[in-house]
Design a protein around this motif. Structure first.
Motif, PDB file in Angstrom:
ATOM      1  N   GLY A  17       0.805  -1.222   0.000  1.00 32.62           N
ATOM      2  CA  GLY A  17       0.000   0.000   0.000  1.00 32.62           C
ATOM      3  C   GLY A  17       0.830   1.259   0.000  1.00 32.62           C
ATOM      4  O   GLY A  17       0.320   2.347   0.205  1.00 32.62           O
ATOM      5  N   GLY A  18       2.176   1.131  -0.198  1.00 32.48           N
ATOM      6  CA  GLY A  18       3.029   2.306  -0.231  1.00 32.48           C
ATOM      7  C   GLY A  18       2.662   3.198  -1.406  1.00 32.48           C
ATOM      8  O   GLY A  18       2.171   2.754  -2.435  1.00 32.48           O
ATOM      9  N   SER A  19       2.922   4.496  -1.240  1.00 29.99           N
ATOM     10  CA  SER A  19       2.527   5.444  -2.266  1.00 29.99           C
ATOM     11  C   SER A  19       3.670   6.397  -2.557  1.00 29.99           C
ATOM     12  O   SER A  19       4.411   6.799  -1.654  1.00 29.99           O
ATOM     13  CB  SER A  19       1.296   6.232  -1.803  1.00 29.99           C
ATOM     14  OG  SER A  19       1.029   7.308  -2.671  1.00 29.99           O
ATOM     15  N   GLY A  20       3.811   6.739  -3.831  1.00 32.20           N
ATOM     16  CA  GLY A  20       4.796   7.743  -4.224  1.00 32.20           C
ATOM     17  C   GLY A  20       4.225   9.139  -4.222  1.00 32.20           C
ATOM     18  O   GLY A  20       4.905  10.082  -4.644  1.00 32.20           O
ATOM     19  N   PHE A  21       2.988   9.298  -3.745  1.00 35.50           N
ATOM     20  CA  PHE A  21       2.324  10.607  -3.736  1.00 35.50           C
ATOM     21  C   PHE A  21       3.135  11.677  -3.014  1.00 35.50           C
ATOM     22  O   PHE A  21       3.321  12.774  -3.560  1.00 35.50           O
ATOM     23  CB  PHE A  21       0.928  10.468  -3.127  1.00 35.50           C
ATOM     24  CG  PHE A  21       0.334  11.766  -2.661  1.00 35.50           C
ATOM     25  CD1 PHE A  21      -0.160  12.685  -3.572  1.00 35.50           C
ATOM     26  CD2 PHE A  21       0.272  12.070  -1.309  1.00 35.50           C
ATOM     27  CE1 PHE A  21      -0.705  13.892  -3.148  1.00 35.50           C
ATOM     28  CE2 PHE A  21      -0.267  13.267  -0.873  1.00 35.50           C
ATOM     29  CZ  PHE A  21      -0.755  14.186  -1.799  1.00 35.50           C
ATOM     30  N   PRO A  22       3.647  11.440  -1.768  1.00 42.27           N
ATOM     31  CA  PRO A  22       4.384  12.507  -1.089  1.00 42.27           C
ATOM     32  C   PRO A  22       5.612  12.977  -1.870  1.00 42.27           C
ATOM     33  O   PRO A  22       5.912  14.171  -1.909  1.00 42.27           O
ATOM     34  CB  PRO A  22       4.785  11.872   0.251  1.00 42.27           C
ATOM     35  CG  PRO A  22       3.825  10.748   0.453  1.00 42.27           C
ATOM     36  CD  PRO A  22       3.539  10.232  -0.926  1.00 42.27           C
ATOM     37  N   THR A  23       6.320  12.026  -2.508  1.00 46.25           N
ATOM     38  CA  THR A  23       7.514  12.390  -3.265  1.00 46.25           C
ATOM     39  C   THR A  23       7.170  13.238  -4.481  1.00 46.25           C
ATOM     40  O   THR A  23       7.821  14.253  -4.773  1.00 46.25           O
ATOM     41  CB  THR A  23       8.272  11.132  -3.715  1.00 46.25           C
ATOM     42  OG1 THR A  23       8.603  10.359  -2.570  1.00 46.25           O
ATOM     43  CG2 THR A  23       9.535  11.499  -4.470  1.00 46.25           C
ATOM     44  N   LEU A  24       6.127  12.844  -5.217  1.00 42.21           N
ATOM     45  CA  LEU A  24       5.721  13.608  -6.393  1.00 42.21           C
ATOM     46  C   LEU A  24       5.205  14.983  -5.988  1.00 42.21           C
ATOM     47  O   LEU A  24       5.495  15.985  -6.652  1.00 42.21           O
ATOM     48  CB  LEU A  24       4.643  12.843  -7.175  1.00 42.21           C
ATOM     49  CG  LEU A  24       4.158  13.511  -8.467  1.00 42.21           C
ATOM     50  CD1 LEU A  24       5.315  13.763  -9.426  1.00 42.21           C
ATOM     51  CD2 LEU A  24       3.076  12.662  -9.141  1.00 42.21           C
ATOM     52  N   LEU A  25       4.462  15.053  -4.897  1.00 43.06           N
ATOM     53  CA  LEU A  25       3.965  16.344  -4.411  1.00 43.06           C
ATOM     54  C   LEU A  25       5.138  17.249  -4.026  1.00 43.06           C
ATOM     55  O   LEU A  25       5.171  18.435  -4.391  1.00 43.06           O
ATOM     56  CB  LEU A  25       3.041  16.139  -3.216  1.00 43.06           C
ATOM     57  CG  LEU A  25       2.551  17.416  -2.518  1.00 43.06           C
ATOM     58  CD1 LEU A  25       1.752  18.300  -3.474  1.00 43.06           C
ATOM     59  CD2 LEU A  25       1.715  17.064  -1.284  1.00 43.06           C
ATOM     60  N   PHE A 106       9.173   8.745 -16.280  1.00 41.18           N
ATOM     61  CA  PHE A 106       9.603   8.381 -14.934  1.00 41.18           C
ATOM     62  C   PHE A 106       8.474   8.428 -13.909  1.00 41.18           C
ATOM     63  O   PHE A 106       8.619   7.870 -12.823  1.00 41.18           O
ATOM     64  CB  PHE A 106      10.759   9.276 -14.485  1.00 41.18           C
ATOM     65  CG  PHE A 106      12.031   9.024 -15.230  1.00 41.18           C
ATOM     66  CD1 PHE A 106      12.591   7.757 -15.267  1.00 41.18           C
ATOM     67  CD2 PHE A 106      12.666  10.043 -15.923  1.00 41.18           C
ATOM     68  CE1 PHE A 106      13.757   7.520 -15.972  1.00 41.18           C
ATOM     69  CE2 PHE A 106      13.833   9.808 -16.625  1.00 41.18           C
ATOM     70  CZ  PHE A 106      14.382   8.546 -16.654  1.00 41.18           C
ATOM     71  N   ILE A 107       7.365   9.089 -14.221  1.00 41.28           N
ATOM     72  CA  ILE A 107       6.245   9.036 -13.274  1.00 41.28           C
ATOM     73  C   ILE A 107       5.477   7.727 -13.423  1.00 41.28           C
ATOM     74  O   ILE A 107       4.609   7.416 -12.604  1.00 41.28           O
ATOM     75  CB  ILE A 107       5.289  10.233 -13.431  1.00 41.28           C
ATOM     76  CG1 ILE A 107       4.509  10.155 -14.750  1.00 41.28           C
ATOM     77  CG2 ILE A 107       6.016  11.550 -13.313  1.00 41.28           C
ATOM     78  CD1 ILE A 107       3.406  11.193 -14.845  1.00 41.28           C
ATOM     79  N   LEU A 108       5.812   6.947 -14.478  1.00 37.97           N
ATOM     80  CA  LEU A 108       5.174   5.642 -14.645  1.00 37.97           C
ATOM     81  C   LEU A 108       5.989   4.526 -14.017  1.00 37.97           C
ATOM     82  O   LEU A 108       5.468   3.428 -13.792  1.00 37.97           O
ATOM     83  CB  LEU A 108       4.979   5.344 -16.133  1.00 37.97           C
ATOM     84  CG  LEU A 108       4.100   6.323 -16.924  1.00 37.97           C
ATOM     85  CD1 LEU A 108       4.065   5.913 -18.387  1.00 37.97           C
ATOM     86  CD2 LEU A 108       2.696   6.377 -16.348  1.00 37.97           C
ATOM     87  N   LEU A 109       7.262   4.764 -13.738  1.00 37.80           N
ATOM     88  CA  LEU A 109       8.120   3.720 -13.196  1.00 37.80           C
ATOM     89  C   LEU A 109       7.910   3.486 -11.704  1.00 37.80           C
ATOM     90  O   LEU A 109       7.867   2.334 -11.267  1.00 37.80           O
ATOM     91  CB  LEU A 109       9.588   4.059 -13.480  1.00 37.80           C
ATOM     92  CG  LEU A 109       9.968   4.151 -14.970  1.00 37.80           C
ATOM     93  CD1 LEU A 109      11.441   4.501 -15.112  1.00 37.80           C
ATOM     94  CD2 LEU A 109       9.659   2.846 -15.689  1.00 37.80           C
ATOM     95  N   PRO A 110       7.771   4.532 -10.856  1.00 39.54           N
ATOM     96  CA  PRO A 110       7.549   4.290  -9.421  1.00 39.54           C
ATOM     97  C   PRO A 110       6.142   3.742  -9.184  1.00 39.54           C
ATOM     98  O   PRO A 110       5.300   3.743 -10.087  1.00 39.54           O
ATOM     99  CB  PRO A 110       7.714   5.688  -8.793  1.00 39.54           C
ATOM    100  CG  PRO A 110       8.326   6.542  -9.852  1.00 39.54           C
ATOM    101  CD  PRO A 110       7.886   5.962 -11.146  1.00 39.54           C
ATOM    102  N   PRO A 111       5.883   3.296  -7.965  1.00 43.00           N
ATOM    103  CA  PRO A 111       4.539   2.794  -7.644  1.00 43.00           C
ATOM    104  C   PRO A 111       3.548   3.935  -7.447  1.00 43.00           C
ATOM    105  O   PRO A 111       3.122   4.251  -6.337  1.00 43.00           O
ATOM    106  CB  PRO A 111       4.760   2.020  -6.332  1.00 43.00           C
ATOM    107  CG  PRO A 111       5.928   2.700  -5.695  1.00 43.00           C
ATOM    108  CD  PRO A 111       6.818   3.120  -6.827  1.00 43.00           C
ATOM    109  N   MET A 259      -8.522  10.210 -18.206  1.00 47.07           N
ATOM    110  CA  MET A 259      -7.299  10.313 -19.001  1.00 47.07           C
ATOM    111  C   MET A 259      -6.139   9.604 -18.313  1.00 47.07           C
ATOM    112  O   MET A 259      -5.339   8.919 -18.959  1.00 47.07           O
ATOM    113  CB  MET A 259      -6.963  11.791 -19.233  1.00 47.07           C
ATOM    114  CG  MET A 259      -7.952  12.533 -20.110  1.00 47.07           C
ATOM    115  SD  MET A 259      -7.637  14.321 -20.181  1.00 47.07           S
ATOM    116  CE  MET A 259      -6.109  14.361 -21.124  1.00 47.07           C
ATOM    117  N   LEU A 260      -6.028   9.757 -16.993  1.00 47.97           N
ATOM    118  CA  LEU A 260      -4.926   9.131 -16.256  1.00 47.97           C
ATOM    119  C   LEU A 260      -5.079   7.618 -16.213  1.00 47.97           C
ATOM    120  O   LEU A 260      -4.102   6.881 -16.337  1.00 47.97           O
ATOM    121  CB  LEU A 260      -4.867   9.700 -14.842  1.00 47.97           C
ATOM    122  CG  LEU A 260      -4.417  11.165 -14.718  1.00 47.97           C
ATOM    123  CD1 LEU A 260      -4.558  11.641 -13.278  1.00 47.97           C
ATOM    124  CD2 LEU A 260      -2.979  11.333 -15.191  1.00 47.97           C
TER     125      LEU A 260
END
Length: 268
Positions: A17-25, A106-111, A259-260
C-alpha cells in the motif's frame, strides 16, 4: 567474494500500500519554489501594476457597489485572476517540460497510481495559487485595508477555483506535446475568459448581450463568489456561483481521472 557479499545483504523491504504521492507532491512544490521570482514574485508585480494603473485612472469615476471604493472592488478580482493563472500554469508547464525533456516516463516507473498522480499535481497547483493570492492580498494592504465578510466563503472559492484551473492545467499538460499547443489554452481560452469575467468591472455595467455571455463563463462565478466573501455583495447568488464552480470542478476531475486511468499520452 562478490557473490557472498551480495548474499549477505538484507532483501529490499516493500511496504504494502506504499505510495509515491508525497515524493511527487514534494517535487512539484519544490519545482515552483526554486524559481520563486518567476512563479510568485512576477504575478504579484503584475497584479500590483494593474492595481496602480486602474485604481489611479478609475478611482472615483466608476461606481460598482454602494459605498465600496473601486480599489477595494478591484483587489479580490486581481487576486483571483492571478490565482487562476498560476494554478493552471503549475501542472501544465511541468508536464510539458517533462515530456519535452524525455523524463515524463519516470512518473510511470515508481509505484504511482492514477490517484497519486492526480492528487499530487492538483494539490501542488492549489498551493501555488493560494500562495500567490495571499501574497497579493498582503501587498494590497499598503493601498487599502480590506474587510473580509466571510473567511469561509473566501477560502472555499479560493480552493475550488484553484482546483478547477489545476485540473484544467493537468488536462492541458497531458494533451499538449509542446509549448505551442499549450499556448492555445492560455491565449484562446484562459485569457479571454478571465478578462470577460468581471475582474475590472461589474457585469451589470455591460450591455445585455455581454451580460449573457458572462453568465456562461465559469470564471465569472469564481471571481464573483470570491468577491462576495469580502463584501457580502455580488452580481450573482453566491450559492449559484458555488454550484457552478463545484460542478465544473467535478466534471474536469472526472475527465482528468479518465485520461490518467487510460494512460492518455503518458505511454507514448
Amino acid at each position: 567474494m562478490t557473490q557472498l557479499a551480495q548474499d549477505s545483504l538484507p532483501p529490499l523491504q516493500t511496504q504494502p500500500g506504499g505510495s509515491g504521492f508525497p515524493t511527487l507532491l514534494f517535487k512539484e512544490l519544490k519545482r515552483f519554489w526554486k524559481v520563486g521570482g518567476q512563479t510568485m514574485a512576477a504575478p504579484v508585480l503584475s497584479a500590483l501594476l494593474y492595481l496602480l494603473v486602474f485604481a489611479h485612472i478609475l478611482e472615483g469615476r466608476v461606481n460598482v457597489y454602494d459605498k465600496i471604493p473601486y480599489t477595494a472592488f478591484l483587489i479580490p478580482g486581481l487576486m483571483m485572476m492571478s490565482m487562476l493563472q498560476n494554478a493552471f500554469a503549475n501542472p501544465s508547464s511541468s508536464l510539458v517540460q517533462s515530456r519535452m525533456g524525455g523524463n515524463l516516463i519516470f512518473i510511470l516507473l515508481p509505484p504511482l497510481s492514477h490517484w497519486d498522480i492526480f492528487a499530487a499535481y492538483l494539490l501542488a497547483s492549489i498551493i501555488r495559487g493560494l500562495v500567490v493570492g495571499i501574497a497579493i492580498g498582503v501587498v494590497s494592504l499598503f493601498f487599502i485595508p480590506l474587510q473580509i465578510y466571510s473567511y469561509l466563503w473566501v477560502l472555499t472559492f479560493a480552493i475550488l477555483s484553484c482546483g478547477v484551473m489545476g485540473a484544467l492545467g493537468i488536462i492541458a499538460g497531458l494533451w499538449s506535446e509542446k509549448f505551442d499547443q499549450l499556448s492555445v489554452f492560455q491565449n484562446f481560452l484562459i485569457m479571454p475568459a478571465t478578462f470577460l469575467s468581471g475582474v475590472f468591472y461589474s457585469i451589470h455595467s455591460l450591455p445585455p448581450f455581454w451580460q449573457t455571455v458572462s453568465h456562461w463563463n465559469p470564471i465569472f462565478y469564481t471571481i464573483d463568489g470570491f468577491r462576495y466573501g469580502f463584501f457580502a455583495v455580488s452580481d450573482a447568488s453566491p450559492w449559484h456561483s458555488l454550484a457552478v464552480v463545484g460542478s465544473v470542478f467535478v466534471v474536469l476531475c472526472l475527465i482528468l481521472l479518465r485520461m490518467l486511468i487510460s494512460g492518455y499520452k503518458l505511454r507514448n
